[in-house]
Enzyme design. Structure first.
Site, short mmCIF file in Angstrom:
data_model
loop_
_atom_site.label_atom_id
_atom_site.label_comp_id
_atom_site.label_asym_id
_atom_site.label_seq_id
_atom_site.Cartn_x
_atom_site.Cartn_y
_atom_site.Cartn_z
N TYR A 142 34.37 -8.60 14.36
CA TYR A 142 35.85 -8.61 14.90
C TYR A 142 36.73 -7.74 15.28
O TYR A 142 37.76 -7.76 15.55
CB TYR A 142 36.36 -9.89 13.81
CG TYR A 142 35.83 -11.14 13.67
CD1 TYR A 142 35.96 -12.28 14.63
CD2 TYR A 142 35.04 -11.30 12.59
CE1 TYR A 142 35.36 -13.34 14.50
CE2 TYR A 142 34.23 -12.63 12.58
CZ TYR A 142 34.56 -13.83 13.44
OH TYR A 142 33.86 -14.99 13.27
N PHE B 79 26.65 -11.55 5.59
CA PHE B 79 26.33 -12.91 5.82
C PHE B 79 24.98 -13.03 5.54
O PHE B 79 24.00 -12.40 5.73
CB PHE B 79 26.12 -13.12 7.50
CG PHE B 79 27.49 -13.38 8.03
CD1 PHE B 79 27.92 -14.79 8.19
CD2 PHE B 79 28.22 -12.40 8.84
CE1 PHE B 79 29.31 -14.97 8.67
CE2 PHE B 79 29.37 -12.64 9.43
CZ PHE B 79 29.74 -13.80 9.46
N TYR C 83 24.45 -20.34 6.54
CA TYR C 83 25.12 -19.05 6.47
C TYR C 83 26.22 -19.10 5.34
O TYR C 83 26.61 -20.22 5.13
CB TYR C 83 25.39 -18.43 7.65
CG TYR C 83 26.77 -19.39 8.26
CD1 TYR C 83 28.08 -18.95 7.98
CD2 TYR C 83 26.54 -20.36 9.27
CE1 TYR C 83 29.09 -19.61 8.41
CE2 TYR C 83 27.59 -21.03 9.72
CZ TYR C 83 28.81 -20.65 9.23
OH TYR C 83 30.23 -21.26 9.73
N PHE D 54 34.64 -16.35 3.56
CA PHE D 54 35.68 -16.76 4.49
C PHE D 54 34.92 -18.19 5.24
O PHE D 54 35.66 -18.89 5.86
CB PHE D 54 35.81 -15.80 5.54
CG PHE D 54 34.81 -15.07 6.01
CD1 PHE D 54 34.02 -15.42 7.14
CD2 PHE D 54 34.28 -13.80 5.36
CE1 PHE D 54 33.01 -14.86 7.72
CE2 PHE D 54 33.15 -13.21 6.12
CZ PHE D 54 32.75 -13.62 7.20
N ASP D 55 33.68 -18.32 5.12
CA ASP D 55 32.99 -19.60 5.69
C ASP D 55 31.96 -19.77 5.32
O ASP D 55 31.01 -18.73 5.05
CB ASP D 55 32.97 -19.36 7.30
CG ASP D 55 32.57 -20.49 8.07
OD1 ASP D 55 32.92 -21.68 7.64
OD2 ASP D 55 32.46 -20.49 9.15
N ILE E 208 29.38 -13.59 17.16
CA ILE E 208 29.82 -12.31 17.49
C ILE E 208 28.59 -11.37 17.48
O ILE E 208 27.17 -12.04 17.36
CB ILE E 208 30.19 -11.73 15.92
CG1 ILE E 208 29.49 -11.97 14.71
CG2 ILE E 208 31.57 -12.32 15.62
CD1 ILE E 208 29.90 -11.70 13.31
#
Length: 289
Positions: free
Chosen positions: A264, A281, A208, A218-219, A238
């Site tokens: 979130y 994503f 991902y 962010f990741d 999530i």
């Protein structure tokens, strides 16, 4: 002074011993060959794979067996001024593959006596040389690893650019093929998978790339080199992932647009993910178990 604590079973060391002969290494460490073969010895820049026990004068203290794998080291190209060579490294340069050897280091040569050696005169290193890798092979392996890292980074950059492009179309309401679920989750299918369907209760290995609506990463799993194992539908990720992944089959590539309430929420995930943030994503379903 740092010192190496690696060990091997003594029974294996002495299994095929010949008549031992004590002598000195170039730096003055006393050593005894137990098994001695007529083969090439490690050269500077080569990697050695070995097992080693460390003993006090009376008992075995620690072993490489405890680590589940042998030790590895590179024979230094040059001696470093002000630093004495490890007696283990020096002993290994006197060995051939299959050799067993014990080298002694006086306890009083340490700045502080190692724990457990307060009443011993020597640290006993029982060494077995398992393998030698040439410098040429090491250089080849390093070059291959560098190529893999560069390829992975290029792929990561391509995915980031592709995802940002899809995000821009989404924000301009020009993304053809965008679909939505009753929960408010939106998704864009890049490539349909042909393998197993991701289902509630299954495990999916997912690569991902996550970014904010401002295209700020962010990741992502690509920089780690391995997909993330997701237990689907169990509340361990999530809600947008639990729902969204079940839309795809193994092999699918897609972009999820996850509203705040499926992400979130009002708390966000500071400092990058702000409160009430919609998330983007890119996902690849590598495997479904």
């Amino acid at each position: 002074m740092r010192y190496l604590l690696f060990l091997v079973a003594l029974t294996t060391i002495w299994a095929c011993q010949s008549e031992p002969t004590a002598t000195m290494t170039p730096s003055g460490y006393s050593y005894t060959h137990h098994t001695k073969n007529d083969g090439p010895k490690p050269q500077k820049g080569e990697e050695v794979v070995f097992t080693v026990d460390i003993r006090s004068d009376e008992q075995l203290m620690q072993s490489t067996r405890d680590q589940g794998q042998p030790a590895r080291a590179i024979i230094p190209m040059e001696e470093q001024p002000g630093r004495s060579i490890s007696p283990i490294i020096e002993a290994l340069q006197l060995m051939s593959v299959g050799d067993s050897l014990t080298v002694l280091q006086p306890v009083d040569s340490f700045a502080r006596k190692p724990p457990g050696f307060e009443n011993s005169m020597f640290v006993h290193y029982d060494v077995v040389l398992n393998g030698i890798t040439s410098k040429e092979e090491i250089d080849k392996q390093r070059a291959e690893q560098q190529q893999k890292m560069e390829a992975a980074k290029a792929r990561e950059n391509d995915i980031a650019a592709q995802t940002e492009g899809i995000l821009n179309q989404y924000k301009s309401k020009s993304l053809s093929g965008l679909k939505a679920t009753d929960s408010g989750l939106k998704y864009y299918l890049i490539e349909a998978g042909t393998g197993k369907q991701v289902e509630n209760g299954s495990r999916a290995a997912v690569h991902y790339y996550g970014m904010t609506m401002e295209a700020k990463e962010f990741d992502n799993s690509f920089k780690r080199g391995t997909p993330y194992p997701v237990p689907v539908g169990r509340g361990q990720v999530i809600k947008g992932w639990d729902e969204g992944l079940q839309l795809f089959k193994e092999g699918a590539k897609a972009v999820l647009f996850i509203p705040s309430e499926l992400g979130y929420g009002a708390a966000g995930s500071p400092p990058v993910i702000q409160p009430n943030a919609e998330l983007v994503f890119y996902v690849e379903i590598e495997e479904v178990l």
